[in-house]
Motif scaffolding. Structure first.
Motif, mmCIF file in Angstrom:
data_model
loop_
_atom_site.group_PDB
_atom_site.id
_atom_site.type_symbol
_atom_site.label_atom_id
_atom_site.label_comp_id
_atom_site.label_asym_id
_atom_site.label_seq_id
_atom_site.Cartn_x
_atom_site.Cartn_y
_atom_site.Cartn_z
ATOM 1 N N ARG A 159 0.829 -1.197 0.000
ATOM 2 C CA ARG A 159 0.000 0.000 0.000
ATOM 3 C C ARG A 159 0.871 1.258 0.000
ATOM 4 O O ARG A 159 2.055 1.194 0.316
ATOM 5 N N GLU B 126 -7.721 1.981 3.211
ATOM 6 C CA GLU B 126 -7.131 2.594 2.020
ATOM 7 C C GLU B 126 -8.000 3.768 1.586
ATOM 8 O O GLU B 126 -9.228 3.667 1.615
ATOM 9 N N LYS C 147 -1.367 -0.502 -5.301
ATOM 10 C CA LYS C 147 -1.341 -1.838 -4.702
ATOM 11 C C LYS C 147 -1.113 -2.914 -5.771
ATOM 12 O O LYS C 147 -1.771 -2.910 -6.800
#
Lengths: 87, 744
Positions: free
Chosen positions: A28, B290, A46
């Motif tokens: 990430r 994320e 990613k």
């Protein structure tokens, strides 16, 4: 699951720590704002395979290969990119 | 400029699905571009002008594609409101006129840099009929990321796979038909620098024009897609049409500043709907660990990877060019050899510029000498002859002499840029530049500053962040530009013996660099304080620059300089000649004195001339200034010449010539050397150079800074700050020099 969390942390290294010639897969991209966005725009997200190529003669920034092209970034920025080991 | 771009504005609800989507013609009497020939009656369904925007990554060869399309006939324009210069040109093909606008190079449409924002805003606001995205075919995967963003915008897209020959040599086999099918765009292969594929590109533009754009679908994870759909409905409910709803929804979720501001303004109180969407987006980001932005980027890359692997096959043959680039980099970026090679290349750049320029300069000088001689021989002494010889030839000739240097410098910089080395230079220099408080990329404008501050300040556009850009812009004038070279080449030989001259040149340039570093430090802790900015830069493959592009580029930039020399300097030369010639004293004190008998006719003429200039407007102003500049070792003559340097640095030389030789017949540099060596000490000579190096940049630089920084604040700060710095530094040097008795 504190144990697994710990394991992940131990195995995590960033692009800044990747020795020249070695490869890693992006787990990430941390950080935020425009640095984050710029890194994404340049093709690092990613799952991307990254190869560290070399450091600049003065030690910083570094040159990497990603998606078939050469990119340079400072170690401070490379530290935002967490990698998984490749087999 | 505003009207030309603004004219294309029209409603966003133009239906793209019609057979002949010619929205430009829809408006009754929509004006064609100024240079467009009348529309032939035989093509009733063809619009007056097809508006094509050319976009793409830097290093993708966009410029050569643009030149191929427009055949070099182009004009430079500014985007409304901002200062990025752009080119546009017209092309007639198959009875259709295409208006082709070159957008700034950008890697994405996320609006990280002014270029990206401009490219995006242009497409959103001007709605070109077709967008041509130029991609480096060898670097297709990253190029497709931007393609997806264009498709999200809902444009009719032509993808030009440029430098396809290099991609083939690297063993890439691209199925263009399949690629076009998957993307819903036209795809053509081009080799821009060899002029291949231009007709195919035009045909593709024509096909794309009549093809409905296909919005990308099903590329996002389900949860994000649902969220996007919800935001989209809310955007549509607002009824505002500045941005396409689908796109605005995606950008809203990404947290795009421009779009969020716009939506907040458009919602005007009904923002609660967006609040719920924002909350859900935040929840999603937290749950997945994320950011939404990263997830969307991944989704796009996922889509890109899918399409790419379907349409591109890689042969196992060696990837030749990449390998060559890697091998060059292994040497050029080598831990030990890299830095010496860099210094060597910089040294070569200056040698190339100055050594090769020398004979050309001499030629130009000789030509002007001949011209002056011819005028002197054919015109009787009087105001006209004086104006021509002293004002115009002295002024403009003194500037034209430096044209070879400027052409060569820009050619050298062009070679570095186009070969790919410039990015390596930034890579090598970043450690140092970063420590100074600048960015590796600042190096490019800084080195350009040695040529001319004006393009250098324009080149600060390559810097992504405003603070870097402003810091670089503010100190660029301290890089001794080529217009200051005439000052040094006049003063150094006048005051220093041959063996010291090289060192003095080096010293004056070095002082500029050191002061620039100090000033950046000062700026970084005062007006431009803040954290440093990222350095994420492509290192493009090495390429042989084509002679055509390098020469054309060098020429273009030199013409810019010449235009300045031809207009500003000519005007200022005439003004200054007037100021130094008028008013004329009715009688001379020297004639009345008893000295007259002991003087030779030449000495007498010179004494009279000195009185004339002292009496003139310039002399009076110079005298007033001399009171302030006396502690720096400057007399009124130097001060008078400094007035000229305000207009353009190189005028200082012309002005000093006039101040010292008005009334004489043959002003020449070597005569002036004698005069200067007689009138001033080497210390004074050095102080004059120092002041000229640091002080107030020329008017063109101030104007460029004003434009690029978008306001007078920075331009005036630059002007005032540098002048104050020059005063302080020169004062210190002169006083210390006097104290220690150096060069007196």
């Amino acid at each position: 699951m504190p144990t697994s969390q710990k394991t992940i942390r131990r195995n995590t290294r960033t692009l800044a720590q990747l020795p020249p010639g070695q490869r890693g897969i992006v787990r990430r991209v941390t950080g935020g704002g425009s640095i984050h966005r710029r890194i994404l725009d340049m093709g690092i997200s990613k799952g991307t395979l990254i190869e560290a190529v070399c450091e600049a003669p003065l030690g910083d920034p570094i040159k990497i290969k990603v998606r078939g092209y050469a990119l340079s970034l400072r170690k401070a920025e490379a530290a935002l990119i967490e990698l998984d080991e490749t087999e | 400029m505003r009207t030309r771009f603004g004219r294309r504005k029209r409603n966003s609800n133009t239906k793209p699905t019609r057979q002949h989507p010619s929205p430009i013609e829809d408006g009754p009497g929509a004006p064609a571009s100024d240079e467009a020939p009348p529309v032939p009656a035989a093509h009733p369904g063809v619009p007056a002008v097809v508006h094509v925007a050319l976009a793409g990554n830097p290093n993708a060869g966009k410029t050569s594609i643009f030149n191929n399309l427009t055949g070099g006939r182009q004009r430079v324009a500014n985007y409304p409101g901002v200062t990025v210069e752009t080119k546009e040109g017209l092309r007639r093909h198959g009875g259709v006129t295409y208006r082709i606008v070159d957008l700034p190079g950008a890697y994405s449409l996320t609006a990280n840099s002014p270029e990206e924002l401009i490219a995006r805003e242009y497409i959103l606001r001007e709605r070109p009929d077709v967008v041509v995205q130029v991609v480096d075919a060898s670097n297709l995967e990253r190029g497709l990321y931007m393609t997806i963003q264009f498709l999200e915008l809902g444009v009719r897209l032509v993808l030009a796979l440029n430098m396809i020959d290099e991609a083939r040599a690297r063993g890439l086999r691209i199925d263009t038909a399949l690629l076009g099918e998957r993307l819903g765009a036209e795809v053509v292969e081009t080799v821009g620098n060899r002029g291949i594929g231009t007709d195919a590109l035009l045909a593709a533009i024509e096909r794309a024009r009549t093809r409905p754009p296909r919005p990308p679908e099903g590329r996002y994870p389900a949860e994000l897609a649902a969220l996007a759909a919800e935001v989209r409905r809310q955007v549509e409910a607002l009824g505002a049409a500045k941005y396409p709803a689908h796109w605005a929804a995606i950008k809203f979720l990404e947290g795009d500043r421009e779009v969020r501001q716009w939506l907040a303004a458009a919602a005007d109180g009904r923002a609660t709907q967006f609040e719920s969407a924002t909350r859900r987006a935040d929840q999603l980001a937290r749950r997945t660990g994320e950011s939404i932005e990263a997830q969307l980027a991944e989704a796009r890359y996922g889509a890109v990877a899918g399409i790419y692997h379907e349409a591109v096959r890689r042969d196992l043959s060696p990837r030749r060019r990449m390998e060559i680039s890697e091998r060059i980099d292994a040497i050029v970026l080598n831990r030990y050899a890299g830095f010496p090679i860099f210094l060597l290349i910089m040294f070569a750049l200056f040698q190339f510029t100055f050594t090769l320029g020398e004979p050309l300069m001499n030629g130009i000088e000789a030509a002007f000498g001949w011209l002056a001689g011819a005028i002197a021989a054919h015109l009787a002494p009087g105001p006209l002859r004086s104006l021509l010889l002293d004002g115009i030839i002295g002024g403009v000739g003194g500037v034209l002499v430096f044209v070879p240097n400027i052409v060569l410098l820009f050619v050298a910089i062009g070679l570095l840029e186009k070969s790919g080395y410039m990015a390596r230079a930034a890579f090598i220099m970043d450690r140092i530049m970063h420590r100074i408080g600048l960015h590796g990329r600042s190096f490019i404008p800084m080195i350009t500053g040695f040529g001319c501050s004006v393009p250098a300040i324009m080149a600060t556009r390559t810097l992504e962040h405003e603070r870097d850009r402003l810091a670089t812009m503010m100190v660029v004038p301290l890089m001794s530009c080529s217009a200051r070279l005439p000052i040094y080449t006049l003063l150094i030989p006048a005051f220093f013996p041959l063996r010291w001259r090289g060192f003095m040149f080096f010293l004056i340039y070095a002082i500029g660099v050191v002061l620039a570093i100090v000033m950046v430090k000062v700026l970084r802790v005062t007006v431009l304080a803040g954290e440093s900015t990222p350095f994420v830069m492509e290192l493009p493959p090495y390429r042989w620059p084509t002679a055509r592009s390098v020469v054309a580029d060098g020429w273009e930039k030199s013409v810019l300089y010449l235009r300045k020399a031809g207009t500003i300097v000519l005007a200022i030369s005439i003004l200054l000649w007037t100021a130094t010639s008028y008013p004329v004293p009715t009688r001379h004190a020297v004639d009345a004195s008893r000295l007259t008998a002991s003087l030779s006719p030449a000495e007498l003429a010179r004494a009279r001339a000195a009185e004339d200039i002292a009496y003139s407007l310039a002399g009076r102003t110079g005298r007033a200034m001399a009171v302030v500049f006396q502690p720096l070792g400057f007399d009124w003559k130097v001060c008078t010449a400094l007035i000229g340097a305000l207009g353009a640095k190189e005028v200082f030389v012309a002005q000093l010539g006039i101040v010292n030789s008005v009334g004489e017949d043959a002003p020449s540099v070597s005569d002036l050397h004698g005069v200067l060596a007689h009138d001033y000490t080497p210390l004074q000579g050095f102080c004059i150079m120092l002041f000229c190096l640091v002080a107030a940049p020329c008017m063109a630089t101030v104007a460029a800074t004003r434009r690029e920084s978008n306001g007078w604040k920075w331009a005036l700060l630059q002007f005032g700050g540098l002048t104050a710095l020059a005063y302080v530094v020169t004062l210190a040097v002169f006083q210390l020099g006097m104290w220690w008795g150096i060069g007196v």
